[in-house]
Scaffold this motif. Structure first.
Motif, PDB file in Angstrom:
ATOM      1  N   LEU A   6       0.831  -1.211   0.000  1.00 21.55           N
ATOM      2  CA  LEU A   6       0.000   0.000   0.000  1.00 21.55           C
ATOM      3  C   LEU A   6       0.860   1.254   0.000  1.00 21.55           C
ATOM      4  N   ALA A   7       1.951   1.241   0.773  1.00 18.19           N
ATOM      5  CA  ALA A   7       2.835   2.399   0.822  1.00 18.19           C
ATOM      6  C   ALA A   7       3.531   2.608  -0.517  1.00 18.19           C
ATOM      7  N   SER A   8       3.951   1.512  -1.144  1.00 19.66           N
ATOM      8  CA  SER A   8       4.595   1.623  -2.456  1.00 19.66           C
ATOM      9  C   SER A   8       3.598   2.105  -3.512  1.00 19.66           C
ATOM     10  N   ALA A   9       2.372   1.598  -3.454  1.00 25.55           N
ATOM     11  CA  ALA A   9       1.353   2.031  -4.414  1.00 25.55           C
ATOM     12  C   ALA A   9       1.144   3.536  -4.327  1.00 25.55           C
ATOM     13  N   PHE A  65       3.402   5.601  -6.312  1.00 28.55           N
ATOM     14  CA  PHE A  65       3.086   5.630  -7.747  1.00 28.55           C
ATOM     15  C   PHE A  65       1.731   6.297  -8.000  1.00 28.55           C
ATOM     16  N   ASP A  66       1.239   7.044  -6.999  1.00 24.84           N
ATOM     17  CA  ASP A  66      -0.071   7.712  -7.076  1.00 24.84           C
ATOM     18  C   ASP A  66      -1.189   6.708  -7.349  1.00 24.84           C
ATOM     19  N   CYS A  67      -1.111   5.581  -6.640  1.00 21.62           N
ATOM     20  CA  CYS A  67      -2.106   4.514  -6.782  1.00 21.62           C
ATOM     21  C   CYS A  67      -2.577   4.056  -5.405  1.00 21.62           C
ATOM     22  N   THR A  68      -3.632   3.273  -5.382  1.00 22.23           N
ATOM     23  CA  THR A  68      -4.043   2.532  -4.198  1.00 22.23           C
ATOM     24  C   THR A  68      -4.331   1.105  -4.634  1.00 22.23           C
ATOM     25  N   VAL A  69      -4.676   0.238  -3.671  1.00 19.26           N
ATOM     26  CA  VAL A  69      -4.947  -1.165  -3.979  1.00 19.26           C
ATOM     27  C   VAL A  69      -6.389  -1.495  -3.624  1.00 19.26           C
ATOM     28  N   TYR A  80       2.721  -4.954 -11.081  1.00 11.51           N
ATOM     29  CA  TYR A  80       3.588  -4.399 -10.044  1.00 11.51           C
ATOM     30  C   TYR A  80       4.314  -5.595  -9.448  1.00 11.51           C
ATOM     31  N   VAL A  81       5.631  -5.610  -9.530  1.00 12.63           N
ATOM     32  CA  VAL A  81       6.430  -6.724  -8.998  1.00 12.63           C
ATOM     33  C   VAL A  81       7.429  -6.151  -7.996  1.00 12.63           C
ATOM     34  N   ALA A  82       7.332  -6.594  -6.748  1.00 10.38           N
ATOM     35  CA  ALA A  82       8.265  -6.146  -5.711  1.00 10.38           C
ATOM     36  C   ALA A  82       9.186  -7.302  -5.351  1.00 10.38           C
ATOM     37  N   MET A  83      10.452  -7.028  -5.269  1.00 11.51           N
ATOM     38  CA  MET A  83      11.418  -8.097  -4.953  1.00 11.51           C
ATOM     39  C   MET A  83      12.559  -7.545  -4.107  1.00 11.51           C
ATOM     40  N   ASN A  84      13.160  -8.425  -3.335  1.00 19.25           N
ATOM     41  CA  ASN A  84      14.358  -8.081  -2.573  1.00 19.25           C
ATOM     42  C   ASN A  84      15.558  -8.590  -3.354  1.00 19.25           C
ATOM     43  N   VAL A  85      16.519  -7.706  -3.588  1.00 18.92           N
ATOM     44  CA  VAL A  85      17.673  -8.074  -4.405  1.00 18.92           C
ATOM     45  C   VAL A  85      18.968  -7.707  -3.698  1.00 18.92           C
ATOM     46  N   VAL A  86      20.024  -8.373  -4.096  1.00 19.69           N
ATOM     47  CA  VAL A  86      21.358  -8.055  -3.585  1.00 19.69           C
ATOM     48  C   VAL A  86      21.801  -6.729  -4.188  1.00 19.69           C
ATOM     49  N   ASP A  87      22.333  -5.867  -3.353  1.00 23.38           N
ATOM     50  CA  ASP A  87      22.742  -4.537  -3.817  1.00 23.38           C
ATOM     51  C   ASP A  87      24.177  -4.582  -4.329  1.00 23.38           C
ATOM     52  N   GLN A 132      13.686   1.991  -6.535  1.00 27.24           N
ATOM     53  CA  GLN A 132      14.614   1.253  -5.685  1.00 27.24           C
ATOM     54  C   GLN A 132      14.553   1.809  -4.267  1.00 27.24           C
ATOM     55  N   GLU A 133      14.397   0.905  -3.290  1.00 29.74           N
ATOM     56  CA  GLU A 133      14.344   1.293  -1.884  1.00 29.74           C
ATOM     57  C   GLU A 133      15.226   0.332  -1.108  1.00 29.74           C
ATOM     58  N   GLY A 134      15.718   0.755   0.055  1.00 31.27           N
ATOM     59  CA  GLY A 134      16.421  -0.225   0.887  1.00 31.27           C
ATOM     60  C   GLY A 134      17.713   0.273   1.471  1.00 31.27           C
ATOM     61  N   GLY A 135      18.412  -0.691   2.101  1.00 27.59           N
ATOM     62  CA  GLY A 135      19.629  -0.347   2.837  1.00 27.59           C
ATOM     63  C   GLY A 135      20.894  -0.837   2.177  1.00 27.59           C
ATOM     64  N   ALA A 136      21.909  -1.092   3.011  1.00 24.72           N
ATOM     65  CA  ALA A 136      23.236  -1.396   2.489  1.00 24.72           C
ATOM     66  C   ALA A 136      23.348  -2.818   1.951  1.00 24.72           C
ATOM     67  N   ASP A 137      22.736  -3.777   2.631  1.00 24.96           N
ATOM     68  CA  ASP A 137      22.931  -5.178   2.266  1.00 24.96           C
ATOM     69  C   ASP A 137      21.904  -5.691   1.256  1.00 24.96           C
ATOM     70  N   ALA A 138      20.712  -5.189   1.319  1.00 27.96           N
ATOM     71  CA  ALA A 138      19.657  -5.657   0.420  1.00 27.96           C
ATOM     72  C   ALA A 138      18.813  -4.478  -0.032  1.00 27.96           C
ATOM     73  N   THR A 139      18.253  -4.597  -1.202  1.00 26.64           N
ATOM     74  CA  THR A 139      17.463  -3.523  -1.789  1.00 26.64           C
ATOM     75  C   THR A 139      16.094  -4.068  -2.176  1.00 26.64           C
ATOM     76  N   ARG A 140      15.071  -3.276  -1.908  1.00 27.51           N
ATOM     77  CA  ARG A 140      13.725  -3.609  -2.375  1.00 27.51           C
ATOM     78  C   ARG A 140      13.551  -2.926  -3.727  1.00 27.51           C
ATOM     79  N   LEU A 141      13.323  -3.727  -4.736  1.00 25.43           N
ATOM     80  CA  LEU A 141      13.185  -3.232  -6.099  1.00 25.43           C
ATOM     81  C   LEU A 141      11.737  -3.413  -6.547  1.00 25.43           C
ATOM     82  N   ILE A 142      11.146  -2.346  -7.036  1.00 24.72           N
ATOM     83  CA  ILE A 142       9.759  -2.400  -7.497  1.00 24.72           C
ATOM     84  C   ILE A 142       9.742  -2.090  -8.983  1.00 24.72           C
TER      85      ILE A 142
END
Length: 442
Positions: free
Chosen positions: A245-248, A251-255, A363-370, A394-404
């Motif tokens: 919901l926060a990611s949507a 993108f000026d969207c809701t679910v 909409y595809v959200a995934m956790n990826v190696v940064d 792209q969102e996230g921290g040093a070790d992993a990134t949330r990619l939408i």
């Protein structure tokens, strides 16, 4: 065929009514028949007389005259002085047999039973046609919102292209609460239960079964073809997260949990039906995005009428009883004036398109190696399966990134193959969410 206008010689001055079920809806139906007797008589041309109310427990009659109560609904249906049967029991059996018996005996039937109609409309409509009586079911879809009759009558001369909407109040309340407060799914579901919007067992609502039954009914009517609940692709909302919901919103969207029925032309040029239920991102500018809480809304798109929107309370005792009583008045008038309601129309017999062939956006959200090159590798995997990327966040921290990733339109099967490949990539630690995106034309 529609109701007649001339009252026949010897028309009845009263019509006997049997009510099957005394839950919230049944109790409200009985109240309306009792309290509004004079107005109903004036509108119909005959009095509605309550012959009996079938209940499971005779000790819980909700203040109804005990002489009217029975725990034998079959006997009530067979009574000679019953002209109209109102079925608000729910479930498949015994309502299926009770309704069929009533129709075969020449009694008109009004039902709010979406689960039954999603499976057996053809059987029951045939019984009604053979007995020359009415089978009405406005209350089976979206409670008080009039959508069945407009599709069957008001738009009978038009070609409906698409029917899409929010037809389950429980899931809309949950998703609205998640969007507005940031609550997670379990918290929002618990709140829905406390407020009476969710049943003790919410499975039928949150896993999309209720919405799929309604989609089957809407698709059957809109496209003149028999569609059952088994034909409707279904996903629920239990895997939707607060992060989604926060990611949507970014993108000026809701679910919303959408029920979508539309005509789709396949690669072979043949017209088919797509009937599907799933949570989807929709732009905040879309009319359905503003439908909040337990409210429902249905958008109908037709060739000549254009876009029509129906909005209101989709559940609850009094709203649903209002829709039931609208049908009762129609059925009663037909008895008095020698008329007949619309017949089932299945002339088109359009096949249902498999979900794998249905194109939409994703909409595809995934956790990826940064690390360098990961985005390029992931984009290559999308391209390999013919899925074009429209936007990346792209969102996230040093070790992993949330990619939408937001895609352009692609067949569902191609996206499924892409997700399967992503899940096997070393650089992707998890594909956390896959949602469709509706209401855009990219």
């Amino acid at each position: 065929m529609t109701e007649g206008t001339a009252q026949r010689t010897g028309a009845p001055t009263e019509l006997g009514v049997a009510v099957l079920g005394m839950g919230n809806v049944g109790a409200e139906v009985v109240r309306i028949i009792t309290e509004n007797a004079e107005d109903l008589r004036a509108r119909i041309g005959a009095s509605l007389v309550l012959r009996g109310v079938a209940v499971r427990d005779l000790e819980r009659g909700r203040g109804i005259d005990r002489a009217l109560l029975t725990d034998d609904p079959a006997a009530l249906v067979r009574r000679d002085d019953v002209d109209i049967v109102i079925e608000v029991l729910g479930g498949i059996e015994p309502p299926r047999e009770l309704i069929r018996t009533a129709l075969q005996q020449g009694k008109s039937v009004v039902t709010a039973n979406k689960a039954l109609l999603a499976e057996y409309t053809g059987e029951l409509a045939t019984a009604a046609a053979e007995a020359n009586v009415d089978l009405y079911f406005e209350a089976a879809v979206a409670g008080a919102i009039p959508v069945v009759r407009p599709l069957m009558q008001s738009l009978a001369g038009d070609k409906v292209q698409r029917v899409a909407g929010i037809v389950n109040g429980t899931t809309n309340f949950i998703l609205s609460a998640m969007a507005e407060t940031g609550a997670d799914y379990d918290e929002a579901l618990a709140e829905a239960g406390r407020l009476g919007y969710a049943e003790a067992d919410p499975t039928a609502d949150v896993e999309g079964y209720d919405a799929a039954a309604k989609a089957a009914i809407l698709a059957s009517i809109a496209f003149h073809s028999r569609v059952t609940a088994a034909d409707v692709y279904r996903e629920g909302i239990s895997s939707v997260t607060a992060e989604d919901l926060a990611s949507a919103a970014k993108f000026d969207c809701t679910v919303k949990l959408l029920s979508i029925c539309e005509r789709v032309v396949g690669d072979d040029g043949r017209e088919r039906i797509s009937a599907r239920v799933y949570p989807a991102l929709i732009p905040l500018s879309h009319p359905l995005a503003t439908v909040s809480g337990a409210y429902n809304a249905v958008v109908v798109e037709a060739v000549d009428a254009g876009r029509l929107m129906f909005y209101g309370q989709g559940a609850g005792g009094a709203p649903t009883a209002s829709a039931v009583m609208g049908d009762v008045v129609m059925a009663a008038r037909n008895k008095v004036y020698s008329g007949r309601g619309p017949l089932e129309s299945t002339y088109a017999s359009l096949p249902v398109m498999p979900i794998a062939q249905v194109p939409t956006r994703y909409y595809v959200a995934m956790n990826v190696v940064d690390r360098p090159g990961v985005l390029e590798t992931i984009a290559g995997e999308f391209a390999k399966h013919g899925v074009s990327i429209a936007a990346v966040r792209q969102e996230g921290g040093a070790d992993a990134t949330r990619l939408i990733v937001i895609t352009h339109r692609a067949p569902d099967g191609a996206l499924a193959e892409t997700v399967s490949a992503l899940e096997n990539m070393e650089a992707v630690t998890a594909v956390s969410s896959v949602l469709r995106m509706e209401g855009t034309h990219e």
